[in-house]
Design an enzyme around this catalytic site. Sequence first.
Site, PDB file in Angstrom:
ATOM      1  N   ASP A  97       0.825  -1.216   0.000  1.00 13.37           N
ATOM      2  CA  ASP A  97       0.000   0.000   0.000  1.00 13.37           C
ATOM      3  C   ASP A  97       0.861   1.269   0.000  1.00 13.37           C
ATOM      4  OD1 ASP A  97      -2.363   1.405  -0.001  1.00 13.37           O
ATOM      5  OD2 ASP A  97      -2.581   1.377   2.186  1.00 13.37           O
ATOM      6  N   HIS A 126       2.461   3.480  -9.060  1.00 14.32           N
ATOM      7  CA  HIS A 126       2.188   2.068  -9.364  1.00 14.32           C
ATOM      8  C   HIS A 126       3.363   1.454 -10.135  1.00 14.32           C
ATOM      9  CE1 HIS A 126      -1.705   2.260  -7.632  1.00 14.32           C
ATOM     10  NE2 HIS A 126      -2.197   3.099  -8.527  1.00 14.32           N
ATOM     11  N   LEU A 137      10.496 -20.596  -4.317  1.00 14.21           N
ATOM     12  CA  LEU A 137       9.475 -19.731  -3.709  1.00 14.21           C
ATOM     13  C   LEU A 137       8.141 -19.814  -4.465  1.00 14.21           C
ATOM     14  CD1 LEU A 137       8.824 -17.272  -1.727  1.00 14.21           C
ATOM     15  CD2 LEU A 137       9.523 -15.810  -3.631  1.00 14.21           C
TER      16      LEU A 137
HETATM   17  C1  IPE Z   1      -5.331  -2.474  -0.036  1.00 12.15           C
HETATM   18  O1  IPE Z   1      -5.011  -1.159  -0.242  1.00 12.15           O
HETATM   19  C2  IPE Z   1      -5.329  -3.208  -1.353  1.00 12.15           C
HETATM   20  C3  IPE Z   1      -4.011  -3.413  -1.953  1.00 12.15           C
HETATM   21  C4  IPE Z   1      -2.885  -3.123  -1.406  1.00 12.15           C
HETATM   22  C5  IPE Z   1      -4.048  -4.007  -3.250  1.00 12.15           C
HETATM   23  P1  IPE Z   1      -6.132  -0.044  -0.498  1.00 12.15           P
HETATM   24  O2  IPE Z   1      -5.436   1.233  -0.565  1.00 12.15           O
HETATM   25  O3  IPE Z   1      -6.950  -0.436  -1.671  1.00 12.15           O
HETATM   26  O4  IPE Z   1      -7.059  -0.176   0.792  1.00 12.15           O
HETATM   27  P2  IPE Z   1      -7.799   0.977   1.623  1.00 12.15           P
HETATM   28  O5  IPE Z   1      -8.635   1.738   0.642  1.00 12.15           O
HETATM   29  O6  IPE Z   1      -6.726   1.808   2.235  1.00 12.15           O
HETATM   30  O7  IPE Z   1      -8.593   0.257   2.659  1.00 12.15           O
HETATM   31  C1  IPE Z   2      -1.557   0.320  -3.347  1.00 15.98           C
HETATM   32  O1  IPE Z   2      -1.285   1.689  -3.358  1.00 15.98           O
HETATM   33  C2  IPE Z   2      -1.713  -0.255  -4.726  1.00 15.98           C
HETATM   34  C3  IPE Z   2      -3.065  -0.719  -5.047  1.00 15.98           C
HETATM   35  C4  IPE Z   2      -4.096  -0.675  -4.272  1.00 15.98           C
HETATM   36  C5  IPE Z   2      -3.243  -1.289  -6.385  1.00 15.98           C
HETATM   37  P1  IPE Z   2      -2.457   2.735  -3.399  1.00 15.98           P
HETATM   38  O2  IPE Z   2      -2.849   2.958  -4.828  1.00 15.98           O
HETATM   39  O3  IPE Z   2      -3.587   2.303  -2.507  1.00 15.98           O
HETATM   40  O4  IPE Z   2      -1.773   4.035  -2.832  1.00 15.98           O
HETATM   41  P2  IPE Z   2      -2.365   5.011  -1.726  1.00 15.98           P
HETATM   42  O5  IPE Z   2      -2.764   4.173  -0.552  1.00 15.98           O
HETATM   43  O6  IPE Z   2      -3.534   5.712  -2.349  1.00 15.98           O
HETATM   44  O7  IPE Z   2      -1.249   5.933  -1.418  1.00 15.98           O
HETATM   45 MG    MG Z   3      -4.015   2.560  -0.539  1.00 24.82          MG
END
Ligand code: IPE
Ligand code: IPE
Ligand code: MG
Length: 245
Positions: free
Chosen positions: A32, A49, A144
Site C-alpha cells: 500500500d 504504481h 518460492l
Molecule cells: C489495499 O489497499 C489493497 C491493496 C494493497 C491491493 P487499499 O489502498 O486499496 O485499501 P484501503 O482503501 O486503504 O482500505
Molecule cells: C496500493 O497503493 C496499490 C493498489 C491498491 C493497487 P495505493 O494505490 O492504494 O496508494 P495510496 O494508498 O492511495 O497511497
Molecule cells: Mg491505498
Amino acid sequence: MEWFGLNRTKANLKRKIDWSSRLPKHIAIMMDGNGRWAKRRGFPRSAGHYAGMQTMRQTISMCNDNGIESLTLYAFSTENWKRPKDEVDYIISLVNEFVQDTNVRELNKNNIKVFFIGDISKFPEETQEAMCKVVDQTEENTGLKVYFAMNYGGKSDIIQSVISILKTKKGEEITEEEFEQFLYTVQNPNPDLLIRTSGEKRLSNFLLWQSAHTELWFTDEMWPDFNELLLYQSILDFQIRKKRA
Ligand code: IPE
Ligand code: IPE
Ligand code: MG
C-alpha cells in the site's frame, strides 16, 4: 559513507535473525501507498504504481534469496474497481507487462512458482490468458511460491467457499479444516507474518479467515520504498514476538 552505514545496519540486522529455524514460512504483503508516494514527489499516481511494480519484483527476489517458502502479494482488491477507470486500466497494463515472456524466463531462472488467487474472470480475456500461461509455465518450479491476490477480497473468498460447499456437502457438518479446503488459498499454508506498508493499520478485506493467527507488522514507509532492511526488520520482530509467546 551513507551507503556504508546502510550496509552495516543491514548486516547487523541480518546477523540477529535466526535463519536456520523459526523463519516465517509464509509472508503476506499489503503493498500500500503507491499513490501517496507519487503525490509527495509531484508525480501522477501511475508513477507510484510503476515504482511499486519494481519494488514488488525486488521483494520477490529478496524472499527467494532468503529462504521464504510462500509469499502472497495483495495486488488488486475487489474494492479497487471503484477507482477511476484510467487508474484501473493502468494497473491492468502493469499486470500485462509482468506476465510477459522475458519476465517469465526470469521467474523460471529463479525457480519461482506463480499462482493467482481471487476471481480473475473479471479481468480482460488477454490478461486472464497471460495469467494462466504464467501459472502453467512456472508449474514445475520448486522454489518460492508467489501468490498474486488479484480481484481478491476476504469476504468474497469466504462466500465462494460457502457456495462450493453447498454444492458438494449440503446438509453435512463441516469442520474449520474442511472449510479451508474451499478457500482460494487452498494450496498454501496460512500466513505467519502479514506486512502492510504506508502507515495504514487495517486488513482492507485481505485474507480475513487466513489471518486469524497471523502476526501483523506495519511500517510507515510507502510501498515503493520497501526494501531489504524493512524485510529483515519485520522478520526479526516476528522472531522476537514468537520467542515471547
Ligand atoms: C489495499 O489497499 C489493497 C491493496 C494493497 C491491493 P487499499 O489502498 O486499496 O485499501 P484501503 O482503501 O486503504 O482500505
Ligand atoms: C496500493 O497503493 C496499490 C493498489 C491498491 C493497487 P495505493 O494505490 O492504494 O496508494 P495510496 O494508498 O492511495 O497511497
Ligand atoms: Mg491505498
